[in-house]
Design an enzyme around this catalytic site. Structure first.
Site, PDB file in Angstrom:
ATOM      1  N   PHE A  49      20.111  -8.171  30.589  1.00  0.00           N
ATOM      2  CA  PHE A  49      20.725  -6.981  29.978  1.00  0.00           C
ATOM      3  C   PHE A  49      21.686  -6.316  30.959  1.00  0.00           C
ATOM      4  O   PHE A  49      21.618  -5.118  31.190  1.00  0.00           O
ATOM      5  CB  PHE A  49      19.652  -5.981  29.492  1.00  0.00           C
ATOM      6  CG  PHE A  49      18.712  -6.562  28.479  1.00  0.00           C
ATOM      7  CD1 PHE A  49      19.051  -6.561  27.127  1.00  0.00           C
ATOM      8  CD2 PHE A  49      17.507  -7.121  28.871  1.00  0.00           C
ATOM      9  CE1 PHE A  49      18.180  -7.115  26.183  1.00  0.00           C
ATOM     10  CE2 PHE A  49      16.637  -7.685  27.941  1.00  0.00           C
ATOM     11  CZ  PHE A  49      16.970  -7.675  26.592  1.00  0.00           C
ATOM     12  N   HIS A  50      22.535  -7.127  31.543  1.00  0.00           N
ATOM     13  CA  HIS A  50      23.559  -6.592  32.428  1.00  0.00           C
ATOM     14  C   HIS A  50      24.696  -7.594  32.569  1.00  0.00           C
ATOM     15  O   HIS A  50      24.569  -8.748  32.152  1.00  0.00           O
ATOM     16  CB  HIS A  50      22.968  -6.233  33.805  1.00  0.00           C
ATOM     17  CG  HIS A  50      22.452  -7.399  34.577  1.00  0.00           C
ATOM     18  ND1 HIS A  50      21.114  -7.658  34.728  1.00  0.00           N
ATOM     19  CD2 HIS A  50      23.092  -8.381  35.245  1.00  0.00           C
ATOM     20  CE1 HIS A  50      20.952  -8.752  35.451  1.00  0.00           C
ATOM     21  NE2 HIS A  50      22.146  -9.220  35.779  1.00  0.00           N
TER      22      HIS A  50
END
Ligand code: TYD
Length: 133
Positions: A49-50
């Site tokens: 999630f980045h």
């Protein structure tokens, strides 16, 4: 470079078992400064999630399997990593998520830079602003 870039690694195995060797700048397009691996993922849920501003990485599932969701702000793709002889190259400014780790998953990652929290973009809206620049 497109969003999904697989690197086929040479298998040097024989009757004793398999062996894969990866040489910096030869088998992958960057100099490796850092290696990390994710394991003991039983019940651990999703990760990632980045995106990264500059970091490039090669991820190889050396045991078990997992799924990777990739998004460059325009194209989106979901790939399954389940082969120790196949790595996926993740360029900079690519949003990644890791899902569905098998219990025996060992995900090996070769990275172009040392760990730097300032290189992370952890907010999806900020990521979209960054790719539109
Ligand atoms: P994190 O980036 O959150 O993992 P993921 O993206 O796979 O979900 O990293 C977890 C923790 O480990 C966080 O505290 C940062 C630290 N870390 C390092 O110190 N060095 C590293 O090379 C990596 C990848 C993480």
């Amino acid at each position: 470079m497109g969003l999904v870039n697989w690197i086929e690694l040479n298998q040097l195995g024989d009757e004793r078992g398999e062996l894969v060797a990866i040489e910096s700048l030869r088998d992958l397009p960057f100099e490796v400064k850092r290696i990390y691996y994710i394991y003991n993922t039983e019940g651990g849920g999703s990760r990632g999630f980045h995106a990264h501003k500059a970091l490039e990485q090669l991820a190889i599932c050396v045991s078990g399997s997992c799924e990777m969701y990739l998004d460059d702000g325009v194209n989106k793709a979901k790939v399954r990593l389940d082969s120790p002889s196949k790595g996926i190259l993740i360029g900079n400014l690519v949003w990644r998520e890791l899902h569905n780790f098998s219990d025996d998953c060992v995900l090996l990652v070769l990275a172009s830079e040392y760990y730097d929290e300032n290189d992370y973009i952890r907010d999806y809206k900020e990521f979209l602003r960054e790719v539109q620049k």
